[in-house]
Design an enzyme around this catalytic site. Structure first.
Site, PDB file in Angstrom:
ATOM      1  N   ARG A 132      37.213   1.619 -67.642  1.00 43.19           N
ATOM      2  CA  ARG A 132      38.661   1.581 -67.936  1.00 43.19           C
ATOM      3  C   ARG A 132      39.378   0.530 -67.090  1.00 43.19           C
ATOM      4  NH1 ARG A 132      40.791   7.698 -69.240  1.00 43.19           N
ATOM      5  NH2 ARG A 132      39.994   7.651 -71.361  1.00 43.19           N
ATOM      6  N   LYS A 145      33.525  21.784 -80.694  1.00 45.60           N
ATOM      7  CA  LYS A 145      34.474  22.610 -81.448  1.00 45.60           C
ATOM      8  C   LYS A 145      34.926  21.960 -82.746  1.00 45.60           C
ATOM      9  CE  LYS A 145      36.969  25.192 -77.956  1.00 45.60           C
ATOM     10  NZ  LYS A 145      38.290  25.168 -77.336  1.00 45.60           N
ATOM     11  N   GLY A 201      35.053   9.847 -74.680  1.00 49.00           N
ATOM     12  CA  GLY A 201      34.568  11.167 -74.263  1.00 49.00           C
ATOM     13  C   GLY A 201      33.070  11.184 -74.047  1.00 49.00           C
ATOM     14  N   GLY A 243      41.149  11.219 -76.275  1.00 47.64           N
ATOM     15  CA  GLY A 243      42.178  11.898 -77.063  1.00 47.64           C
ATOM     16  C   GLY A 243      42.954  10.961 -77.975  1.00 47.64           C
TER      17      GLY A 243
HETATM   18  P1  AMP Z   1      33.295  17.623 -77.579  1.00 46.45           P
HETATM   19  O1  AMP Z   1      34.072  17.534 -76.317  1.00 46.45           O
HETATM   20  O2  AMP Z   1      33.918  18.446 -78.630  1.00 46.45           O
HETATM   21  O3  AMP Z   1      32.846  16.251 -78.079  1.00 46.45           O
HETATM   22  O4  AMP Z   1      31.963  18.427 -77.235  1.00 46.45           O
HETATM   23  C1  AMP Z   1      30.990  17.941 -76.380  1.00 46.45           C
HETATM   24  C2  AMP Z   1      30.178  19.089 -75.885  1.00 46.45           C
HETATM   25  O5  AMP Z   1      29.583  19.745 -76.972  1.00 46.45           O
HETATM   26  C3  AMP Z   1      29.052  18.655 -74.970  1.00 46.45           C
HETATM   27  O6  AMP Z   1      29.311  19.127 -73.690  1.00 46.45           O
HETATM   28  C4  AMP Z   1      27.820  19.327 -75.572  1.00 46.45           C
HETATM   29  O7  AMP Z   1      27.027  19.956 -74.607  1.00 46.45           O
HETATM   30  C5  AMP Z   1      28.407  20.360 -76.500  1.00 46.45           C
HETATM   31  N1  AMP Z   1      27.497  20.705 -77.603  1.00 46.45           N
HETATM   32  C6  AMP Z   1      27.087  19.907 -78.591  1.00 46.45           C
HETATM   33  N2  AMP Z   1      26.220  20.565 -79.401  1.00 46.45           N
HETATM   34  C7  AMP Z   1      26.086  21.806 -78.903  1.00 46.45           C
HETATM   35  C8  AMP Z   1      25.329  22.951 -79.281  1.00 46.45           C
HETATM   36  N3  AMP Z   1      24.532  22.938 -80.352  1.00 46.45           N
HETATM   37  N4  AMP Z   1      25.455  24.069 -78.549  1.00 46.45           N
HETATM   38  C9  AMP Z   1      26.259  24.085 -77.470  1.00 46.45           C
HETATM   39  N5  AMP Z   1      26.984  23.044 -77.048  1.00 46.45           N
HETATM   40  C10 AMP Z   1      26.897  21.910 -77.739  1.00 46.45           C
END
Ligand code: AMP
Length: 416
Positions: free
Chosen positions: A44, A206, A359, A382
């Site tokens: 950054r 999520k 991210g 974000g």
């Molecule tokens: P995000 O911030 O929504 O991009 O989510 C990233 C996070 O999702 C990472 O820390 C991953 O460990 C988690 N993640 C991805 N796939 C899985 C899964 N199948 N089960 C649990 N956590 C997951």
């Protein structure tokens, strides 16, 4: 270039007279620090060098303003921008002094004594609660330090804070810097005006964070590949048993509708066909690979399996544009990282224009040493997601269309 109907060319740093002027640049130096306060990733900071070097070459007096972390309006010494000032000095080959604060008489005195070609970094804006409250007095005080304001903090442009939005009302002239222009140009090439076929890879934890994005992309992409824990809400909505894998039950109807809409629009929608499953959410747990129909009761699916990887790689073949956000599995644990790294390899081997959204996804590229093998890695988590949703970034809107933005703000306040 166009941003939501506003002509950005006219609001670009190069179109302003900056020579000898006090120019404040809002940068995003919210860098990761380790327990000893060392910067673990300075991308950054590097991303702001084109704007800073341009201003120094033009003999402006450069005043950098940023936040770091979440001090919640208090002075937290561990969140001082001192390590950033040090790193920036090294990158520029020029001493960058750190002011004791970002506003107040001492800072003003310092700025008044600056010569053309000098540079200073203000201390963490978020040491003042007024920053996040978009307080007009604080915005006015910040603005009083400069004659020109340059917005270049792309990673923070989804926030309506004083140094992002409020300040625009009080500065005589404002424009966007080189980083924001670059981010917007890549975004344009990836989403609004892509070379086709264009494929989006979506992953992460999520669905609720990303459902709006999938909805928006379902109108624009040729293919959408869904990995990560997000996939389980889609699979459960189709009636499959996902055992203990992460799921968001409140969204089952919604994801079904989104997937259906995508298919109706002619978008090819891909879900994983196999998974790496584990008995426990633990790096040392027993694991095996199973098809999506056979996740054992009480087990967790934590990564996409080899057949899914083959399927996804096949789906990427021939793509001319690829956008990626979110890991394919719990990739922080080696046992569940293969799917994500296999996709990193596929994306870097492709001949497409490849754009990776901030991210966790850029962490995966950094770890794989593949950072320089993609066309562009966005500096904004974000903010990049907000753009993917088809949303507006207040930090840019406030520069490019001050009047309309203020009117909208007033209308929102009155409606409350
Ligand atoms: P995000 O911030 O929504 O991009 O989510 C990233 C996070 O999702 C990472 O820390 C991953 O460990 C988690 N993640 C991805 N796939 C899985 C899964 N199948 N089960 C649990 N956590 C997951």
């Amino acid at each position: 270039m166009d941003y939501k109907g506003h002509d950005m060319e006219k609001l670009f740093i190069k179109d302003l007279e900056v020579r000898g002027k006090r120019v404040m640049v809002r940068v995003d130096y919210n860098v990761p620090l380790d327990a000893d306060g060392n910067i673990t990733d300075d991308s950054r900071i590097r991303a702001t060098l084109p704007t800073i070097n341009y201003l120094l070459d033009e003999k402006a007096k450069v005043i950098l303003a940023s936040h770091l972390g979440r001090p919640k309006g208090k002075v937290i010494p561990g969140l001082s921008l001192r390590p950033v000032a040090k790193r920036l000095s090294r990158l520029l080959g020029k001493e960058v002094p750190l002011a004791e604060d970002c506003v107040g008489p001492e800072v003003k005195k310092f700025v008044d004594k600056m010569n053309p070609g000098d540079i200073i970094l203000l201390e963490n804006l978020r040491f003042h609660p007024e920053e996040e409250q978009n307080d007009p007095e604080f915005a006015r005080e910040l603005a009083s330090l400069c004659e020109v304001f340059i917005q270049d903090a792309f990673g923070n442009c989804h926030r309506s804070h004083a140094s992002m939005v409020g300040i625009n009302r009080f500065v005589p002239v404002a424009a966007v810097g080189f980083l924001i222009k670059k981010e917007m140009e890549y975004f344009e090439k990836a989403v609004n005006n892509p070379m086709r076929p264009v494929v989006a890879i979506m992953g992460g934890a999520k669905v609720s964070d990303k459902i709006k994005i999938i909805e928006n992309l379902a109108r624009k992409m040729d293919k959408i590949l869904i990995g990560g824990a997000m996939a389980f809400t889609f699979l459960k909505a189709q009636g499959y048993e996902i055992s203990r894998s992460l799921v968001e039950n409140s969204l089952l109807e919604e994801v079904k509708n989104v997937a259906e809409k995508a298919r109706k629009n002619g978008v090819k929608f891909y879900l994983p066909v196999d998974f790496v499953v584990a008995e426990k959410f633990d790096p040392k747990a027993e694991t095996k690979v199973v098809t999506f129909q056979e996740i054992p009761p009480n087990w967790y699916a934590l990564d996409i399996g080899p057949a899914s990887t083959r399927l996804f790689v096949e789906a990427l073949a021939g793509a001319r544009t690829i956008i990626w956000n979110g890991p394919m599995g719990a990739f922080e644990m080696d046992a569940f990282s293969r799917g994500t790294y296999a996709m990193v390899e596929a994306v870097t081997n492709s001949h497409a224009l490849t754009i990776v959204g901030g991210g966790d996804t850029d962490v995966a590229f950094n770890k794989a040493g593949a950072t320089y093998e993609v066309s562009y890695i966005s500096t904004g988590g974000g903010a990049f997601l907000k753009l993917l949703e088809g949303g507006e970034l207040p930090g840019i809107a406030a520069v490019t269309d001050k009047q309309a933005y203020e009117e909208k703000q007033r209308a929102t306040v009155m409606a409350k």
